[in-house]
Design a protein around this motif. Structure first.
Motif, PDB file in Angstrom:
ATOM      1  N   GLU A 193       0.828  -1.203   0.000  1.00 33.72           N
ATOM      2  CA  GLU A 193       0.000   0.000   0.000  1.00 33.72           C
ATOM      3  C   GLU A 193       0.873   1.269   0.000  1.00 33.72           C
ATOM      4  OE1 GLU A 193      -1.185   1.884   3.233  1.00 33.72           O
ATOM      5  OE2 GLU A 193      -1.961   3.309   1.755  1.00 33.72           O
ATOM      6  N   GLY A 194       0.589   2.160  -0.926  1.00 32.53           N
ATOM      7  CA  GLY A 194       1.293   3.441  -0.961  1.00 32.53           C
ATOM      8  C   GLY A 194       2.716   3.383  -1.482  1.00 32.53           C
ATOM      9  N   SER A 195       3.151   2.238  -2.032  1.00 29.15           N
ATOM     10  CA  SER A 195       4.540   2.138  -2.472  1.00 29.15           C
ATOM     11  C   SER A 195       4.763   2.817  -3.820  1.00 29.15           C
ATOM     12  CB  SER A 195       4.978   0.678  -2.547  1.00 29.15           C
ATOM     13  OG  SER A 195       4.190  -0.019  -3.485  1.00 29.15           O
ATOM     14  N   MET A 196       3.689   3.016  -4.581  1.00 25.54           N
ATOM     15  CA  MET A 196       3.832   3.726  -5.850  1.00 25.54           C
ATOM     16  C   MET A 196       2.725   4.765  -5.947  1.00 25.54           C
ATOM     17  SD  MET A 196       4.869   0.699  -8.463  1.00 25.54           S
ATOM     18  CE  MET A 196       6.239  -0.388  -8.008  1.00 25.54           C
ATOM     19  N   ARG A 197       3.150   6.025  -6.007  1.00 24.54           N
ATOM     20  CA  ARG A 197       2.168   7.103  -6.043  1.00 24.54           C
ATOM     21  C   ARG A 197       2.496   8.006  -7.222  1.00 24.54           C
ATOM     22  NH1 ARG A 197       4.415   7.027  -0.862  1.00 24.54           N
ATOM     23  NH2 ARG A 197       5.143   9.163  -0.964  1.00 24.54           N
ATOM     24  N   CYS A 198       1.548   8.840  -7.570  1.00 27.54           N
ATOM     25  CA  CYS A 198       1.694   9.539  -8.826  1.00 27.54           C
ATOM     26  C   CYS A 198       1.140  10.957  -8.764  1.00 27.54           C
ATOM     27  CB  CYS A 198       0.891   8.747  -9.850  1.00 27.54           C
ATOM     28  SG  CYS A 198       1.604   8.753 -11.447  1.00 27.54           S
ATOM     29  N   ASP A 199       1.850  11.901  -9.388  1.00 28.17           N
ATOM     30  CA  ASP A 199       1.273  13.209  -9.695  1.00 28.17           C
ATOM     31  C   ASP A 199       1.114  13.235 -11.208  1.00 28.17           C
ATOM     32  OD1 ASP A 199       1.718  13.777  -7.048  1.00 28.17           O
ATOM     33  OD2 ASP A 199       3.430  15.099  -7.402  1.00 28.17           O
ATOM     34  N   ILE A 215      -1.919  10.955  -6.199  1.00 28.82           N
ATOM     35  CA  ILE A 215      -2.849   9.858  -6.431  1.00 28.82           C
ATOM     36  C   ILE A 215      -2.179   8.652  -5.783  1.00 28.82           C
ATOM     37  CG2 ILE A 215      -4.116   8.578  -8.165  1.00 28.82           C
ATOM     38  CD1 ILE A 215      -3.736  11.009 -10.007  1.00 28.82           C
ATOM     39  N   SER A 216      -2.850   8.068  -4.795  1.00 24.15           N
ATOM     40  CA  SER A 216      -2.128   7.176  -3.883  1.00 24.15           C
ATOM     41  C   SER A 216      -1.930   5.772  -4.431  1.00 24.15           C
ATOM     42  CB  SER A 216      -2.825   7.118  -2.531  1.00 24.15           C
ATOM     43  OG  SER A 216      -4.119   6.603  -2.725  1.00 24.15           O
ATOM     44  N   SER A 217      -2.493   5.468  -5.593  1.00 20.72           N
ATOM     45  CA  SER A 217      -2.166   4.189  -6.212  1.00 20.72           C
ATOM     46  C   SER A 217      -2.200   4.351  -7.724  1.00 20.72           C
ATOM     47  CB  SER A 217      -3.155   3.103  -5.785  1.00 20.72           C
ATOM     48  OG  SER A 217      -4.348   3.225  -6.524  1.00 20.72           O
ATOM     49  N   ASP A 220      -5.598   4.219  -9.506  1.00 19.21           N
ATOM     50  CA  ASP A 220      -6.517   5.351  -9.539  1.00 19.21           C
ATOM     51  C   ASP A 220      -6.168   6.391 -10.602  1.00 19.21           C
ATOM     52  OD1 ASP A 220      -8.200   4.386  -7.690  1.00 19.21           O
ATOM     53  OD2 ASP A 220      -7.949   5.988  -6.228  1.00 19.21           O
ATOM     54  N   VAL A 221      -4.983   6.280 -11.196  1.00 20.04           N
ATOM     55  CA  VAL A 221      -4.542   7.308 -12.140  1.00 20.04           C
ATOM     56  C   VAL A 221      -5.479   7.392 -13.340  1.00 20.04           C
ATOM     57  CG1 VAL A 221      -2.723   7.941 -13.764  1.00 20.04           C
ATOM     58  CG2 VAL A 221      -2.128   7.234 -11.454  1.00 20.04           C
ATOM     59  N   GLU A 222      -5.855   6.223 -13.859  1.00 17.32           N
ATOM     60  CA  GLU A 222      -6.727   6.210 -15.038  1.00 17.32           C
ATOM     61  C   GLU A 222      -8.071   6.878 -14.712  1.00 17.32           C
ATOM     62  OE1 GLU A 222      -7.793   2.340 -16.445  1.00 17.32           O
ATOM     63  OE2 GLU A 222      -8.003   3.009 -18.508  1.00 17.32           O
ATOM     64  N   LYS A 223      -8.600   6.578 -13.539  1.00 18.03           N
ATOM     65  CA  LYS A 223      -9.885   7.152 -13.128  1.00 18.03           C
ATOM     66  C   LYS A 223      -9.769   8.666 -12.960  1.00 18.03           C
ATOM     67  CE  LYS A 223     -10.741   3.497 -10.014  1.00 18.03           C
ATOM     68  NZ  LYS A 223     -11.023   3.212  -8.616  1.00 18.03           N
ATOM     69  N   ALA A 224      -8.689   9.115 -12.283  1.00 22.62           N
ATOM     70  CA  ALA A 224      -8.502  10.548 -12.034  1.00 22.62           C
ATOM     71  C   ALA A 224      -8.372  11.293 -13.359  1.00 22.62           C
ATOM     72  CB  ALA A 224      -7.271  10.781 -11.164  1.00 22.62           C
ATOM     73  N   HIS A 248      -6.559  17.900  -6.164  1.00 25.22           N
ATOM     74  CA  HIS A 248      -6.336  16.721  -5.338  1.00 25.22           C
ATOM     75  C   HIS A 248      -7.328  15.652  -5.778  1.00 25.22           C
ATOM     76  CE1 HIS A 248      -5.816  14.419  -1.566  1.00 25.22           C
ATOM     77  NE2 HIS A 248      -7.123  14.283  -1.603  1.00 25.22           N
ATOM     78  N   TRP A 249      -6.878  14.398  -5.873  1.00 23.59           N
ATOM     79  CA  TRP A 249      -7.783  13.312  -6.258  1.00 23.59           C
ATOM     80  C   TRP A 249      -8.477  12.791  -5.007  1.00 23.59           C
ATOM     81  CZ3 TRP A 249     -10.818  11.058  -9.406  1.00 23.59           C
ATOM     82  CH2 TRP A 249     -11.132   9.700  -9.311  1.00 23.59           C
ATOM     83  N   ASP A 250      -9.792  12.902  -4.976  1.00 18.39           N
ATOM     84  CA  ASP A 250     -10.594  12.388  -3.867  1.00 18.39           C
ATOM     85  C   ASP A 250     -11.074  11.000  -4.265  1.00 18.39           C
ATOM     86  OD1 ASP A 250     -12.690  11.677  -2.169  1.00 18.39           O
ATOM     87  OD2 ASP A 250     -13.255  13.761  -1.814  1.00 18.39           O
TER      88      ASP A 250
END
Ligand SMILES: [Zn+2]
Lengths: 484, 100
Positions: A193-199, A215-217, A220-224, A248-250
């Protein structure tokens, strides 16, 4: 609207999970699941008088990544202070890189719907992870912020791309390839969990660039991105301007929210970290690390196709997750029917993993048990259909397939006499269908389905079909009808 | 070497004090503008030295590659010690103001 060109650039923060300690101090890197603020020392907290001390293995691991991403390595790299006030860093600066990062100018090849594309890597640099902020409820309504510094100082590798991706699907493909490369290098375990995050940076039709932070995983990047493209297109359609801002991605609500309205440009006032000396990277060191690089996903795909006669697509699905590819190769080495083994892994096993939202590592059995199950199928002990059911039970319980089959009375019914008994019962109970089947071949399948149901799907479908068809032909003959 | 174009204006000082989260009185602002511009002038003197052909220096000691092995140790702090300077705390966390 789809004519509007989308440009996406990514900044990926990947924890070096292969290390025992943090980047600049000897605190354990194993911070997960601990009470808050117990995995800290004067150095990572930045208390007065403490000094950072660089972890040699962190540099080696980052170099592995830079080489795997085809980058040019800077022979001299320098750490910088990135100054900002935010409670996730108690020092009020982050040790990062600026000029003279570890590496620049690399590339990764991705494949979307069979089309290859090169994504350029702008830079790969090293930095320390900030602490973790915990909000009461939502970030924008939380009355205050709780801070846990256990994570602060974990070694991160930041991979920055050029804005070369033109759709959320391409961004997803890039992130999957990056994750797979990091896992094959055994630098970062993406399932933690949280090992790869993205802006992400995104602009539409050459318009204003919007940044979506943290984006904490990767999932979720595709969705954001999909949400953000829709939001920006709607603004453009209404003739309104897209503001240059950070959002910020909620993940709970599945939307992006403006964090700070455009105030002044963030000014981090980078300067060389005076507590750390430069790192010189020699040709020898580069060659030593290069020669120790393991097989990377692209080479592995080619080998899987070659060695097991898999399709390009199958190889791609397997290597998207190193653990899955490892599982397949182990299974194939025991069971020895690669085409079947691959199908079991990417169709059956992967579907169960997705359905239960678990990783290969969470499985309570090994490829050996799956091979045992497939041997049961090969020997005719259980049907394919039952095998799929048993695999599901294996995922749920971790029990051995033989034990599951025994406990649940699962076997394969392939004796004609035994199947005939079930057929007689079904013909007795479904007289209407039998009459219909005598007139129309298509109804035979309905009867076969009923018989299979009666045997709890244990009967061999082919033999069952033959027995039912034979009965119907006999009935037609009795009535002097020719077979339809 | 070209002389620095940088001058501390009232706007730039506001920007800097903002970044540093410092609230300055009008009197302090006046003093800072004067002092900072004086400091910049010293740099202009340094800029006059001909440094063509001299490598950029990142560290005064001239050392490189000071690194350690990846072994757990050092002087970890207990939660109590780690939180001892925190103005506000809750359940082992440091309590900070809301961020947005
Ligand atoms: Zn520490």
């Amino acid at each position: 609207m789809s004519g509007l060109q989308v440009k996406i650039g990514l900044e990926c923060h990947c924890q070096v999970t292969s290390l025992k300690t943090k980047m600049f101090c000897r605190c354990s890197s194993d911070y997960r699941g601990k009470p808050p603020n117990v995995n800290v020392c004067p150095t990572c907290l930045g208390l007065p008088g403490s000094l950072p001390y660089l972890n040699r293995r962190a540099v080696e691991e980052a170099l592995k990544v830079a080489l795997a991403l085809n980058c040019k390595i800077n022979r001299k790299m320098v750490f910088y202070r990135k100054n900002y006030f935010y409670p996730d860093l108690s020092k009020n600066f982050q040790i990062s890189q600026y000029d003279f990062p570890l590496a620049v100018d690399g590339y990764v090849t991705i494949n979307v719907n069979g089309r290859e594309k090169t994504i350029r890597i702008r830079r790969v640099h090293m930095e320390e992870d900030p602490g973790r902020l915990v909000y009461k409820g939502r970030i924008d309504t939380s009355p205050y912020t709780l801070v846990d510094y256990n994570r602060m100082g974990i070694a991160l590798i930041e991979v920055v791309t050029e804005p070369d991706m033109e759709s959320p699907a391409e961004a997803k493909a890039f992130l999957e390839e990056l994750r797979s490369i990091l896992e094959h290098l055994e630098v970062s375990d993406g399932s933690l969990e949280g090992s790869m995050r993205c802006d992400v940076n995104i602009s539409i039709a050459g318009g204003t660039r919007v940044e979506i932070k943290n984006i904490s995983s990767f999932k979720d990047v595709e969705k954001a991105l999909a949400y953000e493209i829709m939001r920006q297109r709607n603004l453009l359609r209404m003739g309104r301007e897209v503001k240059r801002e950070t959002r910020h991605w909620d993940e709970v609500r599945g939307i992006t929210v403006a964090l700070r309205a455009k105030e002044e440009e963030m000014d981090y006032r980078y300067f060389p970290e005076p507590d750390l000396v430069p790192v010189e990277i020699s040709d020898d060191f580069i060659e030593k690390v290069r020669s120790s690089l393991p097989e990377l996903p692209s080479a592995r795909r080619a080998r899987l196709v070659e060695q097991y006669n898999l399709t390009e697509y199958e190889a791609r699905v397997l290597t998207a997750d190193k653990q899955l590819a490892d599982f397949f190769e182990k299974l194939a080495s025991i069971h020895g029917k690669p085409k079947v083994d691959c199908s079991v892994v990417i169709n059956e096993l992967l579907r169960l993993l997705n359905e239960k939202n678990i990783e290969v590592r969470d499985l309570k059995f090994t490829p050996k048990e799956v091979a045992d199950l497939l041997f049961m199928v090969d020997e005719g002990v259980v049907s394919w259909k039952s095998a799929k059911y048993i695999l599901r039970r294996m995922v749920e319980t971790g029990e051995h397939p033989k034990k599951i089959a025994e406990a649940e009375g699962i076997r394969r019914i392939s004796s004609v006499e035994e199947i005939e008994k079930f057929v007689s019962k079904v013909f007795e109970e479904h007289k209407g269908d039998v009459e219909a089947a005598i007139k129309d071949d298509k109804v035979i399948h309905r009867l076969v389905g009923e018989v299979l149901k009666e045997t709890r799907m244990l009967a061999d479908p082919k033999i069952t079909f033959q027995v039912v068809s034979k009965r119907i032909r006999e009935l037609r003959a009795e009535r002097g009808l020719a077979s339809a | 070497m070209a002389r620095s174009e940088l001058t501390i204006t009232p706007e730039l000082l506001d920007h800097l004090s903002n970044l540093a989260k410092l609230k300055l009185t009008e009197e302090e602002k006046r003093i800072f503008i004067r002092d900072l511009n004086r400091i910049l002038e010293y740099f202009n003197v340094i800029d006059e030295v001909d440094t063509s052909g001299v490598d950029q220096v990142f560290h005064i000691l001239g050392l490189t590659n000071t690194m350690r092995e990846d072994e757990v140790g050092g002087e970890p702090l207990s939660q109590e010690q780690a939180l001892s300077n925190a103005a506000s705390k809750e359940e082992g966390y440091i309590k900070a103001p809301r961020m947005v």
